[in-house]
Design a protein around this motif. Structure first.
Motif, mmCIF file in Angstrom:
data_model
loop_
_atom_site.group_PDB
_atom_site.id
_atom_site.type_symbol
_atom_site.label_atom_id
_atom_site.label_comp_id
_atom_site.label_asym_id
_atom_site.label_seq_id
_atom_site.Cartn_x
_atom_site.Cartn_y
_atom_site.Cartn_z
ATOM 1 N N MET A 23 55.211 41.399 46.251
ATOM 2 C CA MET A 23 53.957 41.694 45.607
ATOM 3 C C MET A 23 53.774 40.716 44.438
ATOM 4 S SD MET A 23 52.102 45.127 44.138
ATOM 5 C CE MET A 23 53.361 46.230 44.059
ATOM 6 N N LYS A 24 52.577 40.205 44.302
ATOM 7 C CA LYS A 24 52.275 39.220 43.258
ATOM 8 C C LYS A 24 51.967 39.903 41.926
ATOM 9 C CE LYS A 24 49.898 36.525 46.681
ATOM 10 N NZ LYS A 24 48.615 36.035 47.068
ATOM 11 N N ARG A 25 52.160 39.140 40.875
ATOM 12 C CA ARG A 25 51.813 39.640 39.551
ATOM 13 C C ARG A 25 50.303 39.697 39.408
ATOM 14 N NH1 ARG A 25 56.009 36.488 35.567
ATOM 15 N NH2 ARG A 25 57.834 37.570 36.333
ATOM 16 N N ASN A 26 49.823 40.742 38.756
ATOM 17 C CA ASN A 26 48.392 40.862 38.520
ATOM 18 C C ASN A 26 48.081 41.114 37.048
ATOM 19 O OD1 ASN A 26 49.252 43.502 38.366
ATOM 20 N ND2 ASN A 26 47.932 44.276 39.967
ATOM 21 N N ILE A 27 49.091 40.933 36.189
ATOM 22 C CA ILE A 27 48.919 41.141 34.756
ATOM 23 C C ILE A 27 49.174 39.820 34.046
ATOM 24 C CG2 ILE A 27 49.736 42.380 32.736
ATOM 25 C CD1 ILE A 27 50.623 44.623 34.542
ATOM 26 N N GLY A 28 48.243 39.416 33.197
ATOM 27 C CA GLY A 28 48.363 38.168 32.454
ATOM 28 C C GLY A 28 49.338 38.271 31.287
ATOM 29 N N SER A 29 49.604 37.141 30.654
ATOM 30 C CA SER A 29 50.598 37.070 29.574
ATOM 31 C C SER A 29 50.238 37.946 28.380
ATOM 32 C CB SER A 29 50.743 35.633 29.101
ATOM 33 O OG SER A 29 51.206 34.831 30.141
ATOM 34 N N LEU A 30 49.002 37.889 27.922
ATOM 35 C CA LEU A 30 48.589 38.698 26.778
ATOM 36 C C LEU A 30 48.668 40.187 27.113
ATOM 37 C CD1 LEU A 30 47.457 38.879 23.913
ATOM 38 C CD2 LEU A 30 45.174 38.735 24.900
ATOM 39 N N ASP A 31 48.184 40.555 28.277
ATOM 40 C CA ASP A 31 48.223 41.942 28.732
ATOM 41 C C ASP A 31 49.670 42.429 28.813
ATOM 42 O OD1 ASP A 31 47.520 44.403 29.741
ATOM 43 O OD2 ASP A 31 46.616 43.644 31.583
ATOM 44 N N ARG A 32 50.561 41.595 29.332
ATOM 45 C CA ARG A 32 51.976 41.955 29.440
ATOM 46 C C ARG A 32 52.585 42.169 28.060
ATOM 47 N NH1 ARG A 32 55.157 37.966 33.135
ATOM 48 N NH2 ARG A 32 56.720 39.586 32.885
ATOM 49 N N SER A 33 52.294 41.263 27.141
ATOM 50 C CA SER A 33 52.850 41.382 25.792
ATOM 51 C C SER A 33 52.385 42.667 25.111
ATOM 52 C CB SER A 33 52.432 40.185 24.940
ATOM 53 O OG SER A 33 52.902 38.997 25.498
ATOM 54 N N LEU B 84 44.880 48.715 42.907
ATOM 55 C CA LEU B 84 43.943 49.625 43.580
ATOM 56 C C LEU B 84 42.490 49.271 43.287
ATOM 57 C CD1 LEU B 84 45.726 53.056 43.087
ATOM 58 C CD2 LEU B 84 45.546 51.747 45.198
ATOM 59 N N PHE B 85 42.209 48.860 42.045
ATOM 60 C CA PHE B 85 40.844 48.518 41.647
ATOM 61 C C PHE B 85 40.558 47.014 41.717
ATOM 62 C CE2 PHE B 85 41.474 52.628 39.466
ATOM 63 C CZ PHE B 85 40.437 53.321 40.059
ATOM 64 N N ARG B 86 41.536 46.258 42.270
ATOM 65 C CA ARG B 86 41.411 44.799 42.438
ATOM 66 C C ARG B 86 41.096 44.080 41.126
ATOM 67 N NH1 ARG B 86 38.305 44.998 48.185
ATOM 68 N NH2 ARG B 86 40.113 45.748 49.344
ATOM 69 N N ILE B 87 41.817 44.469 40.092
ATOM 70 C CA ILE B 87 41.695 43.836 38.776
ATOM 71 C C ILE B 87 42.884 42.908 38.593
ATOM 72 C CG2 ILE B 87 41.694 44.247 36.282
ATOM 73 C CD1 ILE B 87 40.547 47.035 36.902
ATOM 74 N N ARG B 88 42.636 41.727 38.056
ATOM 75 C CA ARG B 88 43.704 40.786 37.727
ATOM 76 C C ARG B 88 43.412 40.176 36.376
ATOM 77 N NH1 ARG B 88 43.799 36.625 42.205
ATOM 78 N NH2 ARG B 88 44.451 35.451 40.408
ATOM 79 N N THR B 89 44.411 40.179 35.507
ATOM 80 C CA THR B 89 44.228 39.549 34.208
ATOM 81 C C THR B 89 45.036 38.264 34.102
ATOM 82 O OG1 THR B 89 45.984 40.906 33.232
ATOM 83 C CG2 THR B 89 43.728 41.719 33.024
#
Length: 80
Positions: free
Chosen positions: A1-11, A56-61
């Motif tokens: 499964m690929k990452r769907n959370i960006g660096s700022l969001d992860r931090s 589920l909501f097809r959101i990627r940051t």
């Protein structure tokens, strides 16, 4: 499964997760358990870089535009 959370969001998730976990130690009863669960979920999704609700909501940051595994989102090199 690929990452769907960006660096700022992860931090933000990691920091908030640790704060919620720390806060749960000072509380008692139901609120303590609730803060511990929320904190753990935030921390784990931040460290792993994947969020089921985002999927589920097809959101990627994150900024990776990979399709069908043709590139690696984990190995993006910054442009010089």
């Amino acid at each position: 499964m690929k990452r769907n959370i960006g660096s700022l969001d992860r931090s933000i998730r990691v920091v908030l997760g640790l704060l919620f976990i720390w806060w749960s130690i000072s509380l008692y009863g139901f609120m303590s358990v609730l803060m511990l669960i929320i904190g753990t979920l935030l921390f784990v999704t931040g460290v792993v870089g994947r969020c089921l609700m985002y999927k589920l909501f097809r959101i990627r940051t994150n900024k990776c535009d990979c399709e069908d595994g043709k590139c690696s989102c984990d190995n993006i090199q910054p442009n010089n």
